[in-house]
Scaffold this active site. Structure first.
Site, mmCIF file in Angstrom:
data_model
loop_
_atom_site.group_PDB
_atom_site.id
_atom_site.type_symbol
_atom_site.label_atom_id
_atom_site.label_comp_id
_atom_site.label_asym_id
_atom_site.label_seq_id
_atom_site.Cartn_x
_atom_site.Cartn_y
_atom_site.Cartn_z
ATOM 1 N N SER A 123 0.804 -1.224 0.000
ATOM 2 C CA SER A 123 0.000 0.000 0.000
ATOM 3 C C SER A 123 0.837 1.274 0.000
ATOM 4 O O SER A 123 0.326 2.345 -0.316
ATOM 5 C CB SER A 123 -0.946 0.022 1.200
ATOM 6 O OG SER A 123 -0.224 0.139 2.415
ATOM 7 N N LYS A 151 0.776 4.480 6.950
ATOM 8 C CA LYS A 151 0.287 5.319 5.852
ATOM 9 C C LYS A 151 0.927 6.701 5.981
ATOM 10 O O LYS A 151 1.650 6.999 6.925
ATOM 11 C CB LYS A 151 -1.240 5.473 5.914
ATOM 12 C CG LYS A 151 -2.045 4.187 5.987
ATOM 13 C CD LYS A 151 -2.083 3.434 4.681
ATOM 14 C CE LYS A 151 -2.946 2.183 4.796
ATOM 15 N NZ LYS A 151 -2.844 1.330 3.589
#
Length: 259
Positions: free
Chosen positions: A42, A102
Site C-alpha cells: 500500500s 500510511k
C-alpha cells in the site's frame, strides 16, 4: 552441597540476566523504537514489501497503544506532539486493532477530496508531475505471498507496471505515488477532518485501504491522535523473499534508506 549451591546460584544469575534483558528490551520498545515489517504494497514505491524499519515512538508522545498488547495505563496521550503533513506514520487501526502504516495528508480541520485521482486539500489540488513508471515482477511477494496490482492483466514472471507521479503537498514536501487503474476512490466526497483526528492515504493509491474508506467497510476512516504509534524515518533492512534469512533476496540498496 557447595557444588549444588554453586549450580543453583549460576542458574539464578542466568534467569535474572534474561529477565533484566527482557525488561530493558520492553522499555526500549515502549519508549523509543518499535520494529515494523512492511507486509503489503500500500505504500509502494516509498516502502516495499519486505522492508524492515524502526518506528520512532518519541515523535508524537505516548498512549495506551504505545505498549505491547495496548497495555499502557494511559487514558489519552502524554507528551503528545502533532505529526507534520507528509509524515509516514504507524498507527493502530481504530476498529480491527492492527498496526497500519500510511502517510498523513489531512490535518485537523482540513477538507480532503479526491478529484480525477488528484488529491485536493482545502479545495486546492496538490502538485502532480509525471515521473515515468514503476516496474516490478508479477510474482508472490513476502511471507503472505500477495501478488502486486498491475496495469492490465499480466502473467506470472512478467513486468507489473504502474504509472508513477511526484506529488507535492502544500508545505512543499514531495513524494512519489503510484496509479494503477481508474477506481471508485479517484473521486470522493469532501471529508472534513475532525479536531484531534488525521486523514491517512497510502502512496500506492489504488491498492490502499485508507481514510478514503469508512471503518464500517474495512477502511481506516479518521484516526484519532491517541492511536498514533510513531513516525517511520528510515528503512533499516530489506528483503524481497519470504524470510530475512534468505540472503540472496536482500535489497542492499535499501539498507538505511532515508524516507
Amino acid at each position: 552441597m557447595a557444588k549444588k549451591d554453586t549450580a543453583k546460584d549460576g542458574i539464578g544469575e542466568t534467569i535474572k540476566t534474561v529477565v533484566y534483558a527482557l525488561l530493558i528490551a520492553g522499555v526500549f520498545r515502549t519508549l523509543f523504537f518499535q520494529p515494523f515489517w512492511i507486509p503489503s504494497g500500500s505504500m509502494k514505491d516509498t516502502l516495499l514489501v519486505g522492508d524492515f524499519l524502526f518506528v520512532n515512538k518519541m515523535a508524537y508522545g505516548y498512549s495506551q497503544y504505545s505498549c505491547p498488547f495496548s497495555a499502557c495505563p494511559i487514558p489519552d496521550r502524554i507528551f503528545g506532539s502533532e505529526p507534520e503533513r507528509g509524515d509516514i506514520v504507524v498507527f493502530r487501526h481504530p476498529v480491527n486493532n492492527s498496526d497500519f502504516i500510511k502517510r498523513v495528508v489531512g490535518m485537523p480541520g482540513d477538507r480532503i477530496q479526491m478529484k480525477n485521482a488528484v488529491l485536493h486539500i482545502n479545495d486546492t489540488p496538490v502538485g502532480i508531475e509525471a515521473a515515468g513508471e514503476f516496474v516490478e515482477v508479477f510474482e508472490p511477494q513476502g511471507p503472505q505471498k500477495r501478488l502486486p496490482a498491475c496495469k492490465g492483466s499480466v502473467g506470472l514472471g512478467a513486468d507489473c507496471i504502474k504509472d508513477k507521479y511526484i506529488e507535492t503537498l502544500p508545505d512543499g514536501s514531495s513524494h512519489s505515488i503510484l496509479d494503477v487503474r481508474v477506481s471508485s476512490a479517484d473521486n470522493t466526497p469532501v471529508y472534513t477532518v475532525p479536531e484531534g483526528n488525521y486523514f491517512f492515504m497510502g502512496d500506492n493509491r489504488d491498492n490502499s485501504s485508507d481514510s478514503r474508506f469508512p471503518q464500517s467497510l474495512g477502511g481506516v476512516g479518521f484516526v484519532p491522535a491517541k492511536y498514533l504509534i510513531g513516525r517511520a524515518d528510515r528503512v533499516i533492512f530489506s528483503s524481497q523473499g519470504r524470510s530475512m534469512l534468505f540472503f540472496w533476496t536482500w535489497r542492499a540498496d535499501r539498507f538505511f534508506k532515508k524516507l
